[in-house]
Design a protein around this motif. Structure first.
Motif, PDB file in Angstrom:
ATOM      1  N   ILE A  59     -40.273   0.529   2.894  1.00 33.67           N
ATOM      2  CA  ILE A  59     -41.434   0.608   2.000  1.00 33.67           C
ATOM      3  C   ILE A  59     -41.010   1.138   0.636  1.00 33.67           C
ATOM      4  O   ILE A  59     -41.409   0.608  -0.409  1.00 33.67           O
ATOM      5  N   THR A  60     -40.181   2.190   0.641  1.00 34.61           N
ATOM      6  CA  THR A  60     -39.690   2.746  -0.626  1.00 34.61           C
ATOM      7  C   THR A  60     -38.902   1.703  -1.401  1.00 34.61           C
ATOM      8  O   THR A  60     -39.044   1.582  -2.634  1.00 34.61           O
ATOM      9  N   ILE A  74     -50.427   8.441   6.778  1.00 40.91           N
ATOM     10  CA  ILE A  74     -51.364   7.346   7.034  1.00 40.91           C
ATOM     11  C   ILE A  74     -52.359   7.219   5.882  1.00 40.91           C
ATOM     12  O   ILE A  74     -52.706   6.112   5.464  1.00 40.91           O
ATOM     13  N   GLY A  75     -52.800   8.358   5.359  1.00 39.48           N
ATOM     14  CA  GLY A  75     -53.693   8.315   4.207  1.00 39.48           C
ATOM     15  C   GLY A  75     -53.038   7.658   3.007  1.00 39.48           C
ATOM     16  O   GLY A  75     -53.669   6.902   2.267  1.00 39.48           O
ATOM     17  N   LEU A  76     -51.750   7.932   2.827  1.00 37.60           N
ATOM     18  CA  LEU A  76     -51.012   7.309   1.727  1.00 37.60           C
ATOM     19  C   LEU A  76     -50.978   5.794   1.904  1.00 37.60           C
ATOM     20  O   LEU A  76     -51.238   5.037   0.964  1.00 37.60           O
ATOM     21  N   GLU A  78     -48.860   1.888 -12.328  1.00 36.65           N
ATOM     22  CA  GLU A  78     -49.347   3.253 -12.066  1.00 36.65           C
ATOM     23  C   GLU A  78     -49.487   3.494 -10.565  1.00 36.65           C
ATOM     24  O   GLU A  78     -49.104   4.544 -10.049  1.00 36.65           O
ATOM     25  N   LEU A  79     -50.022   2.486  -9.850  1.00 31.19           N
ATOM     26  CA  LEU A  79     -50.197   2.606  -8.405  1.00 31.19           C
ATOM     27  C   LEU A  79     -48.861   2.820  -7.708  1.00 31.19           C
ATOM     28  O   LEU A  79     -48.716   3.741  -6.903  1.00 31.19           O
ATOM     29  N   TYR A  80     -47.890   1.964  -8.001  1.00 29.48           N
ATOM     30  CA  TYR A  80     -46.628   2.024  -7.268  1.00 29.48           C
ATOM     31  C   TYR A  80     -45.819   3.265  -7.622  1.00 29.48           C
ATOM     32  O   TYR A  80     -45.120   3.810  -6.763  1.00 29.48           O
ATOM     33  N   LYS A  81     -45.919   3.725  -8.862  1.00 31.88           N
ATOM     34  CA  LYS A  81     -45.225   4.967  -9.217  1.00 31.88           C
ATOM     35  C   LYS A  81     -45.853   6.155  -8.487  1.00 31.88           C
ATOM     36  O   LYS A  81     -45.134   7.036  -7.991  1.00 31.88           O
ATOM     37  N   ALA A  82     -47.185   6.159  -8.426  1.00 31.29           N
ATOM     38  CA  ALA A  82     -47.864   7.238  -7.693  1.00 31.29           C
ATOM     39  C   ALA A  82     -47.519   7.174  -6.207  1.00 31.29           C
ATOM     40  O   ALA A  82     -47.288   8.206  -5.556  1.00 31.29           O
ATOM     41  N   ALA A  83     -47.460   5.950  -5.673  1.00 33.30           N
ATOM     42  CA  ALA A  83     -47.108   5.790  -4.254  1.00 33.30           C
ATOM     43  C   ALA A  83     -45.694   6.279  -3.988  1.00 33.30           C
ATOM     44  O   ALA A  83     -45.433   6.948  -2.991  1.00 33.30           O
ATOM     45  N   ARG A  84     -44.774   5.959  -4.882  1.00 31.93           N
ATOM     46  CA  ARG A  84     -43.391   6.412  -4.716  1.00 31.93           C
ATOM     47  C   ARG A  84     -43.312   7.934  -4.733  1.00 31.93           C
ATOM     48  O   ARG A  84     -42.617   8.548  -3.910  1.00 31.93           O
ATOM     49  N   ASP A  85     -44.052   8.546  -5.656  1.00 34.68           N
ATOM     50  CA  ASP A  85     -44.041  10.015  -5.739  1.00 34.68           C
ATOM     51  C   ASP A  85     -44.630  10.628  -4.469  1.00 34.68           C
ATOM     52  O   ASP A  85     -44.108  11.628  -3.956  1.00 34.68           O
ATOM     53  N   GLU A  86     -45.714  10.018  -3.958  1.00 32.61           N
ATOM     54  CA  GLU A  86     -46.346  10.558  -2.756  1.00 32.61           C
ATOM     55  C   GLU A  86     -45.432  10.405  -1.546  1.00 32.61           C
ATOM     56  O   GLU A  86     -45.331  11.308  -0.707  1.00 32.61           O
ATOM     57  N   ILE A  87     -44.783   9.255  -1.442  1.00 36.38           N
ATOM     58  CA  ILE A  87     -43.866   9.051  -0.322  1.00 36.38           C
ATOM     59  C   ILE A  87     -42.731  10.063  -0.368  1.00 36.38           C
ATOM     60  O   ILE A  87     -42.341  10.636   0.644  1.00 36.38           O
TER      61      ILE A  87
END
Length: 620
Positions: A306-307, A8-10, A604-613
């Protein structure tokens, strides 16, 4: 932090980053699609249904404007971020990104001021959302959207369309399949008349996305309760109803702390003879946890989509970054190399136009194959070689003593006068090819994608190219005029040698018995017509020669030089420039620089989001 909190934080972080970058809803690209794919909770209810109190109970802070009538006049996108225990609570607005609010009374004032900034101090509404993030160890990770309260009538100062305007605005949020509807209804009113339930039933008839919240349980008439609603007998939803006890107006006036209010709420349900058996599933704290758990399950189900959307966004962004070009290095050597590479890219496209890889070069052939022959055919030789003009020129050339055999001076003057007419088509061919080359330079600059980000360098290349083309044109004109002058300066001898023999043959054919007799009267019209005809034959021969040689000269002096040395002088000048001057040439359009910066942030945002997911998915 648990896996649920991480998920949820992600989502909260992605949503916040999307809003900061402007990628939230309303668009048709992958970025706005990503925002809409992320689940959020829309708080829906009629005016004075207790929406604000429910939100403040979930947050644990008193921060929303209060009053009568329409208080919420713009959507409030509220993102709750759970922080470490012991950390300070604070709030941030998207429109004030560098300012932290630790005094929540100032948050309330800023919401009111920001609302008035768009709507004015009237009762008007606006669909432009206010984005607020609250960071606290006492909240759960959630995104809540507080919407204007549904109403049935317009009050003074509001347009008659306000009722429909508010409903349309609310629908734009709750109709989205990933929106969770928090339907707020006051317990002291008949649930059948609930505006929130009515709207939720229309957009979510199965009730899968709807959470029913019953407020003001403590304000019901004595001897009545809301068990039929809370236990799902009056109106059943897929999810359990949750009862809330808001702070009383007296508590609000006394600024009773929200922590105290939560304790009072727990005590109310625990000691209530009607609701004590439901106490563990009632209250704002339980509601927040329930929503958080539901969000986690929704997010888990949405992870593949989402991914996929994030990957699609990354692919689009990388394409756009390639199209926009990467940032320029700061040292002079790298800048010089960049400029030379850009010039080579332009030069390559320019040559493709000339050589046939791109359209345009065929227009040069059109000059030689159509324009030049047409211009040669239109030359006024008929007037120049008219009987009257031939007589005049020959007579003037003879002077006081008429010619004896052939009027050589007359022939020369007639031929030279005719050949002077070739200067016009020759120069026109040079100018026509020059125009085509300039147009190809303009098109090539426009088609060089790498150059589009550098308007100053574009202008410099255009100026240098046109300056070089001017020099090529001047040299080409000198050359084609030389070709014409050469034809005038030395006439073909065989032409003259044939003339007496032809005259003699004509005379012999007329009088075979007297071969030595004069064949023609050298001063009769026939004589001058013959002179004009002979000159015309010679001029036609020269015309055919020039029709073939002028294109050779033009190609050699203009087209060949443009292909080989269009930017040679520019290259020598570039090599002499200092670092500051090179930087000026690579001075980009500010709008394009801003676009690249935003694109890089998104990437940068979407790459970080992908890594976090990925990391959260593996941790499940």
């Amino acid at each position: 932090m648990t896996t649920m909190e991480s998920l949820i934080g992600l989502v909260n972080r992605i949503q916040r980053a999307c809003t900061m970058l402007g990628d939230y809803g309303g668009g048709d690209n992958a970025f706005s699609s990503l925002w809409e794919a992320l689940p959020s909770v829309a708080v829906v209810g009629g005016q004075s249904s207790g929406k604000s109190s429910v939100l403040e109970s979930i947050v644990g802070r008193d921060f929303l404007p209060r009053g009568s009538g329409i208080v919420t006049r713009r959507p409030l996108v509220l993102q709750l971020h759970k922080t470490e225990q012991g950390s300070q609570e604070y709030a941030e607005f998207l429109h004030l990104p560098k300012r932290r609010f630790s005094d929540f009374s100032l948050v309330r004032k800023e919401i009111q001021d920001e609302t008035d900034r768009i709507t004015g101090k009237t009762k008007q509404i606006s669909a432009v959302p206010i984005h607020l993030s609250i960071y606290s160890p006492y909240v759960v990770n959630l995104t809540l959207i507080d919407l204007p309260g549904l109403t049935k009538v317009a009050i003074e100062g509001q347009p008659e369309s306000i009722v429909q305007d508010i409903e349309n605005m609310v629908r734009t949020y709750v109709e989205k399949p990933n929106c969770i509807i928090l339907a707020i209804s006051p317990a002291n009113q008949d649930i059948a008349t609930s505006d929130a339930i009515k709207l939720a039933r229309e957009v979510d008839p199965s009730g899968e996305r709807t959470f029913g919240v019953l407020t003001k349980l403590d304000l019901m008439d004595k001897g009545t309760n809301a068990l039929d609603v809370l236990e799902g007998r009056s109106y059943r939803l897929q999810h359990p109803w949750v009862g809330i006890v808001n702070r009383s107006q007296a508590d609000i006036n006394k600024n009773v702390d929200m922590i105290v209010a939560r304790r009072k709420e727990r005590e109310y349900f625990a000691t209530s003879p009607d609701y004590s058996h439901l106490a563990s599933k009632m209250g704002s704290e339980y509601l927040a946890k329930l929503l958080s758990q539901h969000l986690e399950s929704v997010i888990r189900a949405r992870i593949p989509s989402i991914t996929s959307l994030i990957n699609k966004s990354i692919e689009e962004l990388e394409k756009e970054m390639d199209h926009l070009g990467r940032p320029i290095a700061l040292d002079a050597g790298a800048q010089l190399y960049t400029i030379l590479e850009l010039c080579r890219a332009f030069d390559r496209i320019f040559k493709e136009h000339l050589d046939g890889g791109r359209p345009g070069g065929d227009r040069i052939y059109g000059v030689f194959d159509n324009q030049l022959p047409a211009a040669l055919r239109k030359l006024p030789f008929d007037r120049h070689l008219s009987l009257q003009n031939v007589k005049r020129v020959v007579s003037e050339a003879d002077g006081y003593q008429p010619h004896l055999i052939a009027p050589e001076q007359g022939y020369r003057r007639l031929i030279e006068g005719a050949l002077n007419h070739f200067r016009g088509p020759a120069e026109a061919s040079v100018d026509a090819v020059h125009f085509v080359l300039k147009e190809l330079v303009r098109k090539s600059i426009g088609e060089t994608q790498e150059l589009k980000r550098f308007p100053t360098l574009q202008a410099e290349i255009a100026a240098a190219s046109n300056e070089a083309l001017e020099k090529f044109r001047d040299e080409s004109k000198k050359t084609v005029i030389r070709l014409v002058d050469m034809e005038s300066s030395y006439l073909t001898v065989d032409f003259f040698r044939r003339l007496p023999q032809e005259i003699e043959k004509i005379g012999n054919a007329a009088n075979p018995a007297t071969p030595a007799a004069p064949a023609v009267d050298r001063y009769a019209e026939g004589h001058f017509r013959r002179i004009g005809s002979n000159v015309s034959s010679y001029v036609n021969m020269v015309s055919e020669t020039l029709r073939l040689t002028i294109p050779k000269a033009v190609v050699y002096c203009q087209v060949r030089e443009a292909k080989q040395s269009l930017l040679n002088y520019f290259y020598t000048q570039i090599g002499k420039k200092e670092a500051k001057q090179l930087s000026q040439l690579l001075d980009e359009d500010p709008a394009l620089m801003e676009r690249r910066l935003q694109c890089a942030k998104r990437l940068e945002l979407y790459k970080a989001a992908r890594d976090e997911i990925d990391s959260v998915s593996w941790a499940r």
